[in-house]
Write a protein that holds these residues in place. Structure first.
Motif, PDB file in Angstrom:
ATOM      1  N   GLY A 123      31.470  39.673  50.499  1.00 20.74           N
ATOM      2  CA  GLY A 123      32.840  38.921  50.495  1.00 20.74           C
ATOM      3  C   GLY A 123      33.931  40.092  50.778  1.00 20.74           C
ATOM      4  O   GLY A 123      33.752  40.869  50.845  1.00 20.74           O
TER       5      GLY A 123
ATOM      6  N   TRP B  72      23.658  28.518  49.556  1.00 20.01           N
ATOM      7  CA  TRP B  72      24.640  29.210  49.155  1.00 20.01           C
ATOM      8  C   TRP B  72      25.621  27.894  48.531  1.00 20.01           C
ATOM      9  O   TRP B  72      25.754  26.764  49.126  1.00 20.01           O
TER      10      TRP B  72
ATOM     11  N   ARG C   1      29.790  27.504  46.761  1.00 22.35           N
ATOM     12  CA  ARG C   1      31.190  27.699  46.704  1.00 22.35           C
ATOM     13  C   ARG C   1      31.911  27.199  45.376  1.00 22.35           C
ATOM     14  O   ARG C   1      31.871  25.708  45.381  1.00 22.35           O
TER      15      ARG C   1
ATOM     16  N   ARG D 156      32.207  23.552  41.988  1.00 18.72           N
ATOM     17  CA  ARG D 156      31.263  23.955  42.510  1.00 18.72           C
ATOM     18  C   ARG D 156      30.726  22.909  43.826  1.00 18.72           C
ATOM     19  O   ARG D 156      30.470  21.895  43.459  1.00 18.72           O
TER      20      ARG D 156
ATOM     21  N   ASP E 140      38.278  27.607  53.206  1.00 18.70           N
ATOM     22  CA  ASP E 140      37.236  28.174  52.679  1.00 18.70           C
ATOM     23  C   ASP E 140      36.985  29.358  51.522  1.00 18.70           C
ATOM     24  O   ASP E 140      36.124  29.796  51.170  1.00 18.70           O
TER      25      ASP E 140
ATOM     26  N   ALA F 224      37.039  30.838  48.240  1.00 17.05           N
ATOM     27  CA  ALA F 224      36.163  30.367  47.066  1.00 17.05           C
ATOM     28  C   ALA F 224      35.473  31.585  46.572  1.00 17.05           C
ATOM     29  O   ALA F 224      35.155  32.717  47.389  1.00 17.05           O
TER      30      ALA F 224
ATOM     31  N   TYR G 240      31.834  32.744  46.411  1.00 17.82           N
ATOM     32  CA  TYR G 240      30.339  32.194  46.950  1.00 17.82           C
ATOM     33  C   TYR G 240      29.203  32.711  46.097  1.00 17.82           C
ATOM     34  O   TYR G 240      29.197  33.843  45.883  1.00 17.82           O
ATOM     35  N   HIS G 241      28.159  31.678  45.841  1.00 22.26           N
ATOM     36  CA  HIS G 241      27.228  32.182  44.909  1.00 22.26           C
ATOM     37  C   HIS G 241      25.921  31.736  45.692  1.00 22.26           C
ATOM     38  O   HIS G 241      25.879  30.776  46.341  1.00 22.26           O
TER      39      HIS G 241
ATOM     40  N   GLY H  71      28.031  35.887  42.368  1.00 25.31           N
ATOM     41  CA  GLY H  71      29.163  35.409  43.222  1.00 25.31           C
ATOM     42  C   GLY H  71      29.794  36.524  44.078  1.00 25.31           C
ATOM     43  O   GLY H  71      29.852  37.660  43.445  1.00 25.31           O
TER      44      GLY H  71
END
Length: 117
Positions: A8, A35, A37, A44, A89, A91, A93-94, A110
């Motif tokens: 990220g 993925w 987010r 989420r 976009d 966020a 991200y996980h 994340g």
């Protein structure tokens, strides 16, 4: 199963980033990776998924055509290539691993993606 996400950062709108998610431990428990987010103040949401075996993919409409999910089985790693990034976009991200029952049981910590306008 342990999932370690990375990649990220801060990028300008229209730019690109590639996220990585390295899996370790009982990999055999996973049949797909995904993925998700979560933007500030929002729930989420699903982004993309890839089958660990066949490599088949599925994307959320919001990212279709801009994001590409891929995997490297030898490295037990899943990637999310994000192009044409937009401020929306932004966020955390996980990455997540889906078990054989179809449940996302395994989650990484994340990684934050910030897209400036």
């Amino acid at each position: 199963v342990q999932l370690q996400a990375s990649g990220g950062g801060l990028v300008q709108a229209g730019g690109s980033l590639r996220l990585s998610c390295a899996a370790s431990g009982s990999i055999f428990s996973i049949n797909a990776m995904a993925w998700f987010r979560q933007a500030p103040g929002k729930e989420r949401e699903f982004v993309a998924t890839i089958s660990w075996g066949s490599g088949s993919t599925y994307y959320a409409d919001a990212v279709k055509g801009r994001f590409t999910i891929s995997r490297d089985n030898a490295k037990n790693t899943v990637y999310l290539q994000m192009n044409s990034l937009k401020p929306e976009d932004t966020a955390v991200y996980h990455c997540a691993g889906r078990n054989l029952r179809g449940q996302y049981d395994y989650w990484g910590q994340g990684t934050l993606v910030t897209v400036s306008s």
